[in-house]
Design an enzyme around this catalytic site. Structure first.
Site: not given
Ligand code: NAG
Ligand code: NAG
Ligand code: NAG
Ligand code: NAG
Ligand code: NAG
Ligand code: NAG
Length: 655
Positions: A360, A362-365, A367, A476
């Site tokens: 999927g 994520g907030g940063f890139g 996975v 978070d």
């Protein structure tokens, strides 16, 4: 009578003395012989023009264009007795070594001439014997036997492989194709094969017969001569003293060849030339010589060099690919080394970060799911954010967070770096995120499962806040950051990662971190994350789990406000997730809802600590009774926070 006898005896004696003396004189004066089983610097050979000594042989010419070479025995030899030509016999071994299969020329000659010089001889078809003007002239006094490898035009030559008798010029008196007779069977010999060939030339002065034979080296002298000439009067040709030797020439490339004389024996008089020792002769025949000059060879060379170049290119590619795996460490990274994953290993584990392995975004890139060689399943978070600064501090934190060990935290296995790409490696969680389990139509968590997950998460957050050596604020907490392992235990993931925002932004800009609907109002104003802001998020999460609704739904309804409103109307249980049906513990649901409200109180002073929350969830403490309904103003701050601040943030909220 006796006197007669005595006189007769004396006469016979005298006669015999005279005869033997005569024989002795004849032998001494007219017989001359030499033998060279090889040639060296001390052999009495005179080299003329392009001839020279080479590899214990006379090399009359090499394979350059238009060469002429001669070589002579260095003394003139008496060839006449009482005015007539005496017998002579010679045998020698020669080799003609062409440089190309299709080439080769011109030839080699055995010669007898009054002068040991070149005497005007020229190359090509003149074989170094004569020149155009002197060809055929009687003043040449030239006797020659040619071994010709060219069919000279205009000279009525037999073929390009013949043996002939030449007098005063290059037009042969008699010539035969090279070869030998063996019981009336003729076997041709190719003169310019490069192989050593033996020749015999015999002239009988009395019968005036000349016989010439050739044979491959090692073969016996043929019984029948190749060229045989009767009544050959050489008186006009031969002078009292003649030089004997050889002459050779080359044409123009490719009609060129090396001409060698390897061994030579000569004698005058009635004896035959001594036999040559053929055992220790050099060989100038080169196997595959022609191959090296052939077009096939050129093609193969081209193909090989192309293959070589291709190989070079491939290995360069391979090297570059390898270089891609080579990691460059900065000094500071070494102190965090133990948890560092090699990029190559991660690349292998995730099968080159293939899309099949994508779990999927994520907030940063992205996975990715991966499998280590040990069989352990991992999740690799690839952070593609541009770290211009703060990387070092962040790595220090990440690697210290790697020491966090709790059954309700997703285990952080380590990290990796490749240029500006950062990888964070976690244990793989088989049952995915809590968000997915709550909202996927095909999944339906029971109340008991939900309650246990909330207890797990509370324990995990408590550990972060209070039980580890440092207080770690998660920043978070949300349903997508709660992951479920194969036993459906809840585990908090991505702890500390939110700090990435801090580190990668310029220090002066206070940046808000979080996800819509989970953000404590005071965070908007102070910008300071604290355990209390985490509690707020957990409160929202509890409501989300109990109600089965997102913190902000599609209509923009903020869950916390909605539940507060229901609570104020004493209709709290209406908030419970419809999907649970009636299959839930009403008391526990109420506890969760009230705890959720208490935690997500807009006033941070009204919120509980995580320890208290966990104690209540575990039944170790009772629910605090004082639940003050926040004022409409207070509640509206949540609204403001969400709508004003977060629609404008550059954060990726799409998770
Ligand atoms: C040259 O050849 C002669 C005759 O075979 C031999 O006696 C002599 O040793 C040779 N010299 C050298 C330097 O090989
Ligand atoms: C052949 O011999 C000639 C004359 O001796 C010389 O100039 C030339 O360099 C030689 N060529 C080769 C290929 O050896
Ligand atoms: C030499 O030749 C002459 C005449 O031609 C002859 O008389 C004489 O006998 C010959 N001598 C020998 C030794 O043959
Ligand atoms: C030809 O050879 C003769 C000697 O046999 C010489 O005198 C003459 O100069 C030569 N001619 C040329 C053109 O080399
Ligand atoms: C979900 O599971 C509960 C039992 O835990 C059941 O009563 C309910 O009908 C299920 N809901 C759906 C939508 O499958
Ligand atoms: C959780 O994962 C385990 C192991 O993969 C599986 O057997 C189980 O069915 C999953 N449970 C749910 C609710 O998805």
């Amino acid at each position: 009578m006796a006197m007669m006898q005595t006189w007769l005896q004396i006469l016979i004696l005298c006669l015999s003395i005279i005869l033997t003396a005569g024989e002795g004189i004849q032998h001494e004066n007219t017989s001359f012989s030499f033998i060279f089983n090889h040639f060296n610097a001390t052999t009495t050979i005179k080299y003329v023009a392009d001839a020279s000594l080479q590899s214990n042989a006379i090399r009359l010419t090499n394979h350059s264009d238009r060469l002429v070479g001669r070589a002579f025995y260095d003394k003139a030899i008496p060839m006449k007795r009482n005015g007539s030509v005496i017998s002579f016999s010679t045998s020698f071994i020669f080799a003609m070594v062409p440089q190309r299969k299709s080439g080769g020329g011109d030839g080699v000659c055995f010669i007898m001439t009054p002068t040991p010089l070149l005497n005007g001889g020229v190359a090509s078809q003149y074989l170094g014997l004569v020149n155009m003007s002197s060809d055929g002239k009687e003043y040449n006094h030239l006797f020659a036997v040619e071994f010709d490898t060219m069919e000279s035009i205009g000279m009525q030559e037999k073929d390009s492989n013949h043996v002939g008798i030449d007098l005063n010029g290059v037009k042969s008196l008699l010539a035969e194709s090279a070869g030998y007779w063996e019981q009336n069977r003729f076997t041709p010999i190719k003169l310019k094969s490069g192989h050593n060939i033996r020749a015999w030339i015999d002239y009988d002065g009395a019968s005036k017969q000349l016989e010439i034979s050739i044979a491959a080296i090692g073969e016996a002298r043929p019984q029948k001569a190749l060229v045989s000439k009767k009544d050959l009067d050489l008186n006009g040709i031969m002078q009292e003293y003649m030089y004997v030797g050889f002459s050779a020439s080359t044409g123009s490339s490719p009609l060129v060849e090396d001409h060698y004389i390897l061994a030579w024996s000569f004698t005058t008089g009635n004896n035959k030339a001594s036999d040559i020792d053929i055992l220790h002769l050099p060989s100038f025949y080169v196997k595959n010589r022609k191959f090296y000059k052939s077009t096939k060879f050129i093609y193969i060379t081209i193909i090989c060099s192309m293959a070589f170049i291709l190989g070079l290119i491939l290995s360069a590619f391979y090297w570059v690919k390898r270089m891609d795996y080579i990691e460059f460490y900065e000094k500071w990274e070494l102190q965090y080394w133990p948890q560092r994953f090699n990029y190559r290993k991660l690349n292998l584990a995730t099968k080159g970060f293939r899309d099949d392995n994508l779990l999927g975004y994520g907030g940063f890139g992205r996975v990715y799911r991966g499998t280590l060689p040990s069989g352990d399943e991992i999740a690799v978070k690839c952070i593609t954010k541009d770290f211009t600064q703060g990387m070092q501090e962040f790595m220090a934190e990440i690697s210290s967070l790697g020491r966090l060990q709790h059954r309700n935290l997703v285990h952080l296995r380590g990290w990796g770096r490749k240029n500006t790409r950062l990888f964070i490696v976690y244990d793989y969680m088989f049952n995915g995120s809590l968000e997915r389990n709550l909202f996927s139509p095909e999944l339906n968590l029971t109340w008991a499962q939900r309650y246990r997950i909330l207890t797990d998460v509370a324990a995990g957050i408590l550990y972060l806040h209070e039980e580890w050596e440092k207080c770690v604020v998660h920043r978070d907490i949300k349903s997508s950051n709660v992951l479920l392992d194969h036993d459906l235990n809840g585990r908090v993931g991505d702890f500390g990662l939110a700090r990435l925002y801090d580190h990668s932004e310029k220090p002066q800009t206070t940046h808000l971190v979080g996800t819509l609907g989970y953000i404590a109002p005071e965070l908007i104003h102070s910008g300071k994350a604290s355990p209390s802001t985490d509690v707020f998020r957990f409160g929202a999460l509890m409501l989300e789990v109990a109600c089965g609704r997102k913190p902000v739904d599609a209509q923009g309804v903020i869950l916390v406000q909605w539940v507060w409103d229901l609570y104020a109307d004493e209709r709290l249980l209406e908030a419970v997730d419809q999907r649970l049906g009636d299959d839930y513990d009403k008391i526990k649901v109420e506890i969760v809802l009230i705890l959720g409200l208490m935690c997500s109180n807009p006033d941070p002073n009204e919120r509980l600590s995580m320890r208290k929350v966990l104690q209540v969830l575990c039944g170790e403490a009772s629910l605090p009774t004082s639940l003050r309904v926040p004022s409409a103003f207070e509640l509206s701050r949540i609204d403001i926070a969400d709508l004003n601040s977060f629609t404008a943030t550059p954060l990726n909220l799409s998770e």
